[in-house]
Structure formats: C-alpha cells, structure tokens
Design a protein around this motif. Structure first.
Motif, PDB file in Angstrom:
ATOM      1  N   LEU A   1     -20.428  22.199  -3.891  1.00 50.45           N
ATOM      2  CA  LEU A   1     -20.635  22.552  -4.914  1.00 50.45           C
ATOM      3  C   LEU A   1     -22.235  22.520  -6.276  1.00 50.45           C
ATOM      4  O   LEU A   1     -22.660  23.438  -6.413  1.00 50.45           O
ATOM      5  CB  LEU A   1     -19.679  22.743  -6.073  1.00 50.45           C
ATOM      6  CG  LEU A   1     -17.916  22.980  -5.926  1.00 50.45           C
ATOM      7  CD1 LEU A   1     -16.587  22.668  -7.050  1.00 50.45           C
ATOM      8  CD2 LEU A   1     -18.077  24.481  -5.155  1.00 50.45           C
TER       9      LEU A   1
ATOM     10  N   ARG B   1     -16.824  14.448  -2.178  1.00 55.01           N
ATOM     11  CA  ARG B   1     -17.344  15.730  -1.185  1.00 55.01           C
ATOM     12  C   ARG B   1     -17.202  17.328  -1.912  1.00 55.01           C
ATOM     13  O   ARG B   1     -17.965  18.052  -1.789  1.00 55.01           O
ATOM     14  CB  ARG B   1     -15.897  15.315   0.254  1.00 55.01           C
ATOM     15  CG  ARG B   1     -17.468  14.269   1.057  1.00 55.01           C
ATOM     16  CD  ARG B   1     -16.111  14.440   1.579  1.00 55.01           C
ATOM     17  NE  ARG B   1     -16.121  12.637   2.794  1.00 55.01           N
ATOM     18  CZ  ARG B   1     -15.474  12.201   3.644  1.00 55.01           C
ATOM     19  NH1 ARG B   1     -13.965  12.421   3.311  1.00 55.01           N
ATOM     20  NH2 ARG B   1     -16.169  11.148   4.157  1.00 55.01           N
ATOM     21  N   VAL B   2     -16.309  17.081  -2.970  1.00 56.29           N
ATOM     22  CA  VAL B   2     -16.330  18.517  -3.185  1.00 56.29           C
ATOM     23  C   VAL B   2     -17.307  18.848  -4.213  1.00 56.29           C
ATOM     24  O   VAL B   2     -17.688  19.405  -4.331  1.00 56.29           O
ATOM     25  CB  VAL B   2     -14.995  19.148  -3.948  1.00 56.29           C
ATOM     26  CG1 VAL B   2     -15.254  19.908  -5.576  1.00 56.29           C
ATOM     27  CG2 VAL B   2     -14.043  19.080  -3.177  1.00 56.29           C
ATOM     28  N   ARG B   3     -17.914  17.708  -5.148  1.00 57.65           N
ATOM     29  CA  ARG B   3     -18.741  17.591  -5.939  1.00 57.65           C
ATOM     30  C   ARG B   3     -19.957  17.759  -5.024  1.00 57.65           C
ATOM     31  O   ARG B   3     -21.229  18.850  -5.702  1.00 57.65           O
ATOM     32  CB  ARG B   3     -18.981  16.544  -6.860  1.00 57.65           C
ATOM     33  CG  ARG B   3     -20.569  16.400  -7.989  1.00 57.65           C
ATOM     34  CD  ARG B   3     -20.936  15.147  -8.080  1.00 57.65           C
ATOM     35  NE  ARG B   3     -21.466  14.863  -6.906  1.00 57.65           N
ATOM     36  CZ  ARG B   3     -21.615  13.490  -6.745  1.00 57.65           C
ATOM     37  NH1 ARG B   3     -20.161  12.457  -6.490  1.00 57.65           N
ATOM     38  NH2 ARG B   3     -22.430  13.107  -5.448  1.00 57.65           N
TER      39      ARG B   3
ATOM     40  N   TRP C   1     -12.356  12.440  -1.088  1.00 59.95           N
ATOM     41  CA  TRP C   1     -12.387  14.202  -1.205  1.00 59.95           C
ATOM     42  C   TRP C   1     -12.651  14.234  -2.352  1.00 59.95           C
ATOM     43  O   TRP C   1     -13.709  15.252  -2.302  1.00 59.95           O
ATOM     44  CB  TRP C   1     -10.994  13.856  -0.723  1.00 59.95           C
ATOM     45  CG  TRP C   1     -10.612  13.427  -0.157  1.00 59.95           C
ATOM     46  CD1 TRP C   1      -8.954  12.451   0.023  1.00 59.95           C
ATOM     47  CD2 TRP C   1     -10.152  13.247   0.894  1.00 59.95           C
ATOM     48  NE1 TRP C   1      -9.059  12.039   1.170  1.00 59.95           N
ATOM     49  CE2 TRP C   1      -9.204  12.945   2.122  1.00 59.95           C
ATOM     50  CE3 TRP C   1     -11.068  14.680   1.924  1.00 59.95           C
ATOM     51  CZ2 TRP C   1      -9.459  12.482   3.420  1.00 59.95           C
ATOM     52  CZ3 TRP C   1     -11.410  15.338   3.643  1.00 59.95           C
ATOM     53  CH2 TRP C   1     -10.341  13.666   4.287  1.00 59.95           C
ATOM     54  N   LYS C   2     -12.918  14.276  -3.829  1.00 58.61           N
ATOM     55  CA  LYS C   2     -13.240  14.717  -5.104  1.00 58.61           C
ATOM     56  C   LYS C   2     -14.421  14.691  -4.805  1.00 58.61           C
ATOM     57  O   LYS C   2     -15.983  15.144  -5.242  1.00 58.61           O
ATOM     58  CB  LYS C   2     -12.473  13.705  -6.108  1.00 58.61           C
ATOM     59  CG  LYS C   2     -11.577  14.426  -6.970  1.00 58.61           C
ATOM     60  CD  LYS C   2     -11.244  13.339  -7.637  1.00 58.61           C
ATOM     61  CE  LYS C   2      -9.644  13.746  -7.745  1.00 58.61           C
ATOM     62  NZ  LYS C   2      -9.803  12.616  -9.026  1.00 58.61           N
TER      63      LYS C   2
ATOM     64  N   GLU D   1     -16.931  10.518  -8.964  1.00 55.96           N
ATOM     65  CA  GLU D   1     -17.236  11.546  -8.505  1.00 55.96           C
ATOM     66  C   GLU D   1     -17.531  13.104  -9.455  1.00 55.96           C
ATOM     67  O   GLU D   1     -18.340  13.219  -8.834  1.00 55.96           O
ATOM     68  CB  GLU D   1     -15.474  12.302  -8.299  1.00 55.96           C
ATOM     69  CG  GLU D   1     -15.150  11.118  -7.244  1.00 55.96           C
ATOM     70  CD  GLU D   1     -15.277   9.687  -8.089  1.00 55.96           C
ATOM     71  OE1 GLU D   1     -14.169   9.023  -7.560  1.00 55.96           O
ATOM     72  OE2 GLU D   1     -14.441   9.247  -9.518  1.00 55.96           O
TER      73      GLU D   1
END
Length: 487
Positions: A75, A70-72, A67-68, A134
């Motif tokens: 963004l 994919r956020v990176r 999850w972390k 991440e």
C-alpha cells in the motif's frame, strides 16, 4: 523435559536470536558477531549451532507479522518484489534445519514484551518508539505481570520520528539505520539553528504527533548549504522534544507508574537522560532495545510472564578467569588494551567483556583510540566507573547506569579528557558490586593502584566491523591492529 523457545529477528537488519529454556533467558546474540558482516540481516549456521547447544527449539516466535508488513509495503509503494515473498520465515528457517511450530507476533508487541518481562516492575506503562513496525511507529502499552500487555495508543506509518531522524542521518552524510548514534554525537558540535525550519517543513504537531511528509526514502539535499553539524543539532533537539512529550503524555494517561521504554530510538542516550527527570517512578530500558533485542521479546511473548533478568552477558563464552593483572600491567605500559573474556554482551555496547580499555587521563588517549578504531576524531568515548564513585565525578540524575544508557556532565573534565565530549558530557557505565565480577575487580584493582576509579571503555572492534566475539576474532584483531587482547 526442558521447554525450549527461540525468538528470532531477521530479514530486516540486525538479526538476532534468543533462547528461553524453562522460563529462563539463557542465550541472546547478534548474528553479525558470527558472520562478520555489520548489521547482518540474516541468521547463519554459526549462531544456530551455538543456540542449539541450549536445546533444539520446541517453538519459534518471529519478531514481526510478515503478512501485515507486506500489506504495508504494497500500500505504501515500497520496494515490493517477488523475492520478498520467497523469504517467508518458516521457509527461511528450514534452510537451517529448524522445522518446528512458528508463531508471528506484531513488531511493537515483541519490543514491548522484551522491555516489560525483563523489567523489575509488576506494573508499568510501556512505550515503544522506533522507525517502523508493520504499521506502528510509536505505541503505548499498559503492563501488569498477571494480565500482560494491553496496547492503549499508537502512531501509524508514515508519521515516524525514527524515520525522520534516520532521514537526517543520511542527509548528514552518514548511513541511515546504522549511524544514528554518530548523528547524536555530531549534535554537540553544532547549533540547533534549523529547528523551526524543520518543524515548519515536516511536522504538523507533537500532540497528537503528525507529520506533513513521508520521509521513508529520505529528504534528499534538504537545506543544501547547511552545516551537517547544525542539522544534527537541530534534529536532536526535535527528537528530544518529541520523546519527552510523547512519554509525558503516556505517563499522564497512566499515572503513578514506572516507565519501560523500548525500540531503536531508545538507544539515544542523550534523550534518555532527559527522561530521568520525567519518569518519577522509575525507568527501565533493556540494554538491547532495538530490533535485535526484540528476538528476546518474541520469545517472551510465548511464555507471557516476567523472568529474572540475567544481565547482558548471555552471548558467546570465552570461559577463562578475568585477566585483571595482565590488563593492569598493559595499561601501565601501553595505555590501551583489549579484553575478550566471559560471555559476550547482548546489545550494541561493550560492557567489559568485549572491550577496548584505556587510561582516561592522558590528553593523547582519545585521539589514539579513535585512530585505532578508524573513527572520526570528534567522537567521544565512555567511562566505566565504580558505581559508588559516580556522583563524585559526574552530574547525573540516577545512581546507576550499568548499560551506558544515560549521559552526565563530568565534574573534572580537565583530569579526564579521554572520556568527555565537546560539551563535557559522558555516556556513563556504572559497575556495581552485583555486575560483572571480573570487570568490577579490574576497576577496583585499577583504582587501588592509581586512585582513578574509572577506565575508558569502548567496543572491541574497528568502525564498520562487528565486535570481537571469539578468541579467534581477538587473535585477528591483535595481528591486524597491534593491540594486545587478553582473555
């Protein structure tokens, strides 16, 4: 009943799988050795089948937090496709009939656990340097065997020495996230004439470490007329400066402690050698410090306590007596021989169980072995030497280097041209009395017969292919390349 924990690293590069049973590390392997695909990012049914021999998992720990990550990716405008979402770890493992509880741990935490819990230390400062987790690209941890790991500092993406080194690897005409070790080897042939220019263009400061640009997608045709050897020499100097500075600062913040060093950048053995002068209270680098080895850290994060390090020989087993006499005979007649015996090494370097061995004394041997392996002629080979003879032949600030993690200067370069680089350095493997008994006996027998306490030792593979894993792989190697491989 035995509690079985699997640690898994997959879906990025260099997939690996580790198994802990009753708090013991009983298996660790690279997926590529089973699939035949170098740097394979996927697991496969063969590595799963071998892991299951030690018991089906009660729990799986994934080496990073998806999850972390994919956020990176979102963004930072990295490639972000629907396909990425489809490869969720739990769904991914179900295709291999692995359906048990799964835990995600942060990428750098899995690296830190791999180093700390396999180290000989009860207290340590743990440093992780790689391309990217991440968000972390460098991190510092305080370790205590009872309290565990506490992160005390980190550097965040996009500032990353690992990514910068990989970008220059690509600029030098090599494969990034693969051939950084060749960049390191090229550096000795070049002159670090671009150090100031690279710092000016890419680096704000070392302490704190800040970069001017995101180099995740490379640096294009930077300095288009520069010699790749000089670029390699320059980025190697910068990497060494940064690594030494970062780890020195970590030691200053956590004084009087040994250092545990992890992450893909810890495979740079030239830089590692400089750390021997800095880490006054000890230095431990697990022999598989990159992402594949973080599968071990992921599993260890579940039990959160140190284990007795079993050594690197925890992969596929070719269970036969070590063929000492056959190898010695072949070395006397053909000078070059392969060995595939015992359990395979867990790590990127052959340490005598899946090795191509040669007499290090002949002037023609280096070119001969490079030709067999289809490698560039400038690339050096490592010596495996009886540990008690180390300082007789090499200048190095350690008494032991069992995993080829440090380089030293050969004191007798004219006698051993096959195992020295252009700067007369060697990446050394020492073989002590408590290391691999079969390989130790081979070196002892060779020394008694020749007066030479070392052999050239390189991985049993061809450039671009994984190391030989099974006897069937060894048979194919014999047939295709005409080198006898004994088991």
């Amino acid at each position: 009943m035995s509690k079985i924990i699997w640690g898994v690293s997959a879906l990025f590069h260099d997939a690996g799988l580790s198994v802990i049973a009753d708090d013991k590390l009983v298996f660790g392997a690279h997926s590529e050795r089973y699939s035949g695909k170098k740097h394979d990012k996927h697991l496969n049914k063969y590595i799963i089948q071998e892991a299951v021999k030690f018991g089906r998992p009660d729990h799986v720990v994934w080496f990073e937090n998806p999850w972390k990550k994919r956020v990176r990716q979102f963004l930072s405008t990295e490639m972000f496709h629907t396909k990425t979402w489809a490869t969720h770890p739990k769904k991914y493992l179900k295709q291999y009939d692995i359906d048990c509880p799964i835990t995600y741990v942060d990428h750098h935490y899995s690296h830190a656990c791999a180093g700390a819990y396999t180290s000989p230390y009860e207290n340590a400062v743990v440093v992780v340097i790689d391309a990217i987790g991440e968000l972390d690209t460098c991190s510092v941890w305080k370790y205590n065997k009872d309290a565990g790991l506490v992160k005390t500092d980190s550097i965040k993406y996009p500032t990353s020495m690992g990514l910068l080194y990989s970008a220059f690897t690509k600029r030098c005409g090599l494969r990034p996230m693969d051939e950084e070790y060749i960049t390191m080897g090229m550096a000795a042939w070049g002159k670090p004439m671009h150090v100031d220019k690279i710092k000016q263009d890419y680096i704000v400061s070392y302490n704190p470490f800040k970069m001017k640009k995101n180099v995740h997608k490379g640096i294009g045709d930077y300095l288009p007329h520069a010699d790749p050897m000089d670029l390699a020499a320059s980025i190697q100097v910068i990497a060494e400066e940064f690594i030494c500075d970062f780890i020195s600062n970590a030691i200053n913040r956590h004084p009087n402690l040994p250092v545990v060093y992890q992450g893909g950048v810890a495979l740079n053995c030239v830089a590692n050698s400089k750390l021997l002068d800095i880490c006054k209270h000890g230095l431990w680098i697990m022999p598989n410090p990159g992402d594949c080895g973080s599968s071990t850290g992921a599993a260890l994060s579940n039990i959160k306590k140190p284990i007795i390090w079993p050594g690197p020989y925890i992969g596929t087993d070719i269970a036969k007596p070590y063929p000492v006499d056959a190898i010695i005979t072949e070395l006397h007649t053909k000078k070059v021989v392969g060995v595939a015996n015992g359990r395979a090494e867990f790590g990127p370097r052959a340490l005598g169980h899946r090795s191509l061995l040669a007499d290090p004394r002949g002037p023609e041997i280096k070119d001969q072995v490079n030709s067999i392996k289809r490698r560039q002629k400038f690339r050096p080979f490592a010596p495996a030497i009886l540990e008690e003879h180390l300082h007789e032949y090499f200048e190095i600030n350690t008494d032991s280097s069992p995993y080829m993690q440090y380089v030293g200067i050969c004191k007798k370069p004219k006698e051993f041209p096959a195992i020295i680089h252009v700067d007369e350095s060697s990446r050394i493997q020492t073989v002590g009395k408590s290391d691999s008994p079969g390989f130790r006996k081979l070196l002892e027998t060779w020394y008694k017969a020749t007066g030479c306490p070392m052999l050239l030792n390189t991985s049993l593979n061809i450039r671009g292919e994984p190391m030989v894993n099974t006897r069937e792989d060894a048979d194919r190697f014999e047939t295709e390349y005409g080198i006898k491989v004994f088991s």
